[in-house]
Design an enzyme around this catalytic site. Structure first.
Site, short mmCIF file in Angstrom:
data_model
loop_
_atom_site.label_atom_id
_atom_site.label_comp_id
_atom_site.label_asym_id
_atom_site.label_seq_id
_atom_site.Cartn_x
_atom_site.Cartn_y
_atom_site.Cartn_z
CE LYS A 194 41.05 39.90 50.23
NZ LYS A 194 40.01 39.34 49.37
N GLY A 248 41.31 47.54 42.20
CA GLY A 248 39.88 47.22 42.24
C GLY A 248 39.06 48.44 41.91
CB SER A 249 35.48 49.06 42.35
OG SER A 249 35.28 48.88 43.74
CD GLU A 270 47.76 51.05 39.30
OE1 GLU A 270 47.08 51.14 38.26
OE2 GLU A 270 48.82 51.65 39.45
CB CYS A 304 41.30 48.46 34.66
SG CYS A 304 43.00 48.09 34.18
CD GLU A 406 35.69 49.74 35.65
OE1 GLU A 406 35.47 49.71 36.87
OE2 GLU A 406 36.81 49.54 35.16
P1 NAD Z 1 36.39 45.39 44.02
O1 NAD Z 1 36.51 46.85 44.26
O2 NAD Z 1 35.06 44.75 44.10
O3 NAD Z 1 37.42 44.72 45.02
C1 NAD Z 1 37.16 43.58 45.69
C2 NAD Z 1 38.27 43.39 46.73
O4 NAD Z 1 38.14 44.37 47.74
C3 NAD Z 1 38.19 42.04 47.39
O5 NAD Z 1 39.48 41.52 47.55
C4 NAD Z 1 37.56 42.36 48.73
O6 NAD Z 1 37.94 41.46 49.72
C5 NAD Z 1 38.13 43.74 49.00
N1 NAD Z 1 37.32 44.54 49.90
C6 NAD Z 1 35.97 44.55 50.02
N2 NAD Z 1 35.59 45.46 50.96
C7 NAD Z 1 36.73 46.02 51.43
C8 NAD Z 1 37.00 47.02 52.39
N3 NAD Z 1 36.04 47.65 53.04
N4 NAD Z 1 38.29 47.37 52.62
C9 NAD Z 1 39.28 46.76 51.93
N5 NAD Z 1 39.09 45.82 51.00
C10 NAD Z 1 37.82 45.45 50.75
O7 NAD Z 1 37.02 45.14 42.58
P2 NAD Z 1 37.21 43.82 41.74
O8 NAD Z 1 35.93 43.27 41.27
O9 NAD Z 1 38.18 42.92 42.39
O10 NAD Z 1 37.98 44.41 40.47
C11 NAD Z 1 37.35 45.09 39.44
C12 NAD Z 1 37.84 46.52 39.41
O11 NAD Z 1 39.27 46.53 39.35
C13 NAD Z 1 37.38 47.31 38.21
O12 NAD Z 1 36.94 48.58 38.62
C14 NAD Z 1 38.63 47.41 37.37
O13 NAD Z 1 38.62 48.51 36.51
C15 NAD Z 1 39.69 47.50 38.40
N6 NAD Z 1 41.00 47.14 37.88
C16 NAD Z 1 41.97 48.10 37.86
C17 NAD Z 1 43.22 47.80 37.35
C18 NAD Z 1 44.31 48.84 37.33
O14 NAD Z 1 45.48 48.47 37.23
N7 NAD Z 1 43.99 50.13 37.41
C19 NAD Z 1 43.49 46.52 36.86
C20 NAD Z 1 42.48 45.57 36.88
C21 NAD Z 1 41.24 45.88 37.40
#
Ligand code: NAD
Length: 501
Positions: A194, A248-249, A270, A304, A406
């Site tokens: 997804k 993600g976050s 992650e 990240c 962040e």
């Molecule tokens: P985000 O947390 O906004 O994730 C969005 C994703 O989560 C979307 O795919 C969305 O459909 C899904 N989502 C929304 N609500 C949900 C729920 N209730 N349950 C499950 N999924 C849900 O993050 P983003 O903007 O995609 O990414 C940015 C973040 O990713 C930053 O914090 C960054 O540091 C982190 N990041 C981490 C790494 C790593 O390897 N550690 C790498 C790249 C980015």
């Protein structure tokens, strides 16, 4: 290829999702708009899936795991599939590059990570499929009882986890998904991917490459795109899913963990970072200024593990500030614009809502009393596209919001320290624990400092060392590790099989 050409060729394409071995539209033919962040023009519509579409994809992955041949495929089969995918990506690399530029805003300076590393990772997982200890014999033991004695044989079998729900992010989209698909396939799992709503097209492109290159049984790999959270919620709560891997976050990561709790679903997270970059000494400030300031321009700070908190010895604070501001303020070097132009070093941020959130952080830095050294505005003359200037604050106290949260945008915070103990204390004074950087001439000292830092990675004299090593966070930066052998173990259940002879 020009931006206009990219836009028109992507627009001409009607992108479809890949479910149960077939190319399908979202139910009801629903789509949503995917813009090019540098031009704000429509890049292409992407399928906007419903909960029902997601359920079909999960059911297909479940069938492929429970009834299909893939979980029992040989390491040789898996290695062959992964090599075929890597070769196909290599052959179509220029298409991948163009789409990453147009959809993710990826400047050429980032292409080693964006374009080359995903291919290297998949080749490495092909090698690991052959060398990974799927079956390990343990030393024999004896059992002695009044009824008799016997020998115990036993082995550890690393079995696939099952159906994996993979939720990658958009910033380095192919890199991130390769780090999930690679080990998931190498260990015999089936999966539903997804993608982020901000990065569907490059994922569907990869789906196309994989379908053409690899003879995977139907249902092993499924791709579902959409803008609503409900399809992700379905994926993380559906009882047919055995494991979730999310990038993600923290906010969404902890919701996923909560959704997984009732059925103790395996969760790999992650998450974000607020990494410190410790400057140990003042030698070669001209040389180190690009590395120290890179989060203010590299992929517009949307990484990240970027060293967004720069800790400098108080004795050289002003010289460091001058060199850093001098570097990022030089528009002949840090050229801002459309990433389709190879001379551009800094592109846009991904969306207008993200730009506004970053501007909110810049306002908070000013309000808290940090010194805005350079940037902080939208660049003059770039009225279209989600651009921001590279921004540096000095005089930042570590409790300021811009040092604790962040920002995920081109903002660097400089904080002075008096001695190394204080530098380590400031670096560790964070909810995050993803990465840290150390720049200095004494490598032995740097390694000693590295061991005191509470982060999953520490990079010395470089601002992001790509490798096949483990990557992941301490503290709120995540659970688990991606990369190499460590990534393989994330997709296995450990099974002990013992028999008597
Ligand atoms: P985000 O947390 O906004 O994730 C969005 C994703 O989560 C979307 O795919 C969305 O459909 C899904 N989502 C929304 N609500 C949900 C729920 N209730 N349950 C499950 N999924 C849900 O993050 P983003 O903007 O995609 O990414 C940015 C973040 O990713 C930053 O914090 C960054 O540091 C982190 N990041 C981490 C790494 C790593 O390897 N550690 C790498 C790249 C980015």
């Amino acid at each position: 290829m020009s931006v206009a050409m990219q836009t028109s060729s992507s627009q001409a394409k009607a992108w479809k999702m890949y479910i149960d071995g077939e190319w399908v539209e979202a139910s009801g033919g629903k789509t949503y708009r995917v813009p090019n962040p540098a031009t704000e023009e429509l890049l292409a519509p992407a399928p906007d899936a419903s909960r029902e579409d997601m359920r079909r994809a999960i059911a297909a992955a479940r069938r492929a795991f429970d009834e299909g041949p893939w979980p029992r495929s040989t390491p040789q089969d898996r290695a062959r599939v992964l090599r075929a995918i890597a070769d196909a990506m290599e052959a179509r690399k220029e298409e991948m590059r163009e789409l990453l530029i147009a959809e993710a805003g990826a400047c050429y300076v980032s292409h080693d990570t964006q374009v080359e590393w995903p291919i290297r990772h998949l080749r490495n997982y092909a090698d690991l499929a052959l060398s990974f200890p799927f079956e390990q014999m343990l030393p024999r033991s004896t059992t002695d009882t009044p009824m008799g004695s016997w020998l115990n044989n036993s082995m550890v079998h690393n079995a696939p986890v099952g159906v994996c729900g993979l939720i990658p992010t958009w910033n380095f989209p192919v890199f991130v998904i390769a780090q999930k698909i690679g080990p998931a396939l190498a260990t015999g799992n089936t999966m539903v991917i997804k993608p982020s709503p901000y990065g569907p097209l490059i994922n569907l492109w990869l789906a196309e490459v994989i379908e053409e290159a690899a003879d995977l049984p139907r249902g092993v790999i499924n791709w579902v795109t959409g803008q609503g959270a409900e399809i992700s919620q379905e994926l993380v709560s559906n009882p047919a899913v055995d494991k979730i891997s999310f990038t993600g976050s923290i906010a969404i990561g902890s919701q996923i963990l909560a959704a997984a709790a009732p059925r103790l679903r395996r969760v790999h997270l992650e998450l974000g970072g607020k990494s410190a970059h410790i400057l140990l000494d003042g030698q070669n400030l001209d040389m180190v200024a690009p590395g120290l300031t890179s989060p203010a321009f590299f992929h517009s700070g949307q990484g990240c593990a970027m060293g967004t908190r720069v800790l400098v010895p108080r004795a050289i604070e002003e010289q460091a500030i001058e060199k850093m501001a001098g570097f990022v303020g030089n528009r002949d070097i840090v050229k801002i614009g459309n990433p389709a132009d190879p001379s551009v070093l800094m592109g846009p941020v991904i969306r207008e809502e993200r730009r506004r959130a970053i501007e909110g952080y810049i306002e908070s830095g000013v309000k808290d009393g940090a010194r805005l050294i350079t940037g902080g505005k939208r660049p003059a003359g770039l009225d279209t596209g989600y651009f921001l200037e590279p921004t540096i604050f000095a005089g930042v106290k570590n409790h300021f919001k811009i040092a604790q949260e962040e920002i995920f945008g081109p903002v660097v915070a400089i904080t002075a320290y008096d001695d190394l103990d204080e530098a380590v204390r400031i670096a560790n004074d964070s909810d995050y624990g993803l990465a840290a950087m150390i720049t200095g001439t004494d490598q032995i000292q740097a390694v000693e400092v590295a061991k005191r830092l509470r982060t999953g990675s520490v990079w010395i004299n470089n601002a992001g060392n790509m490798s096949h090593g483990p990557f992941g966070g301490f503290k709120l930066s995540g659970i688990g590790r991606e990369g190499g052998m460590w990534g393989m173990h994330e997709y296995c259940e450990i099974q002990h099989i013992a028999w008597k002879s």
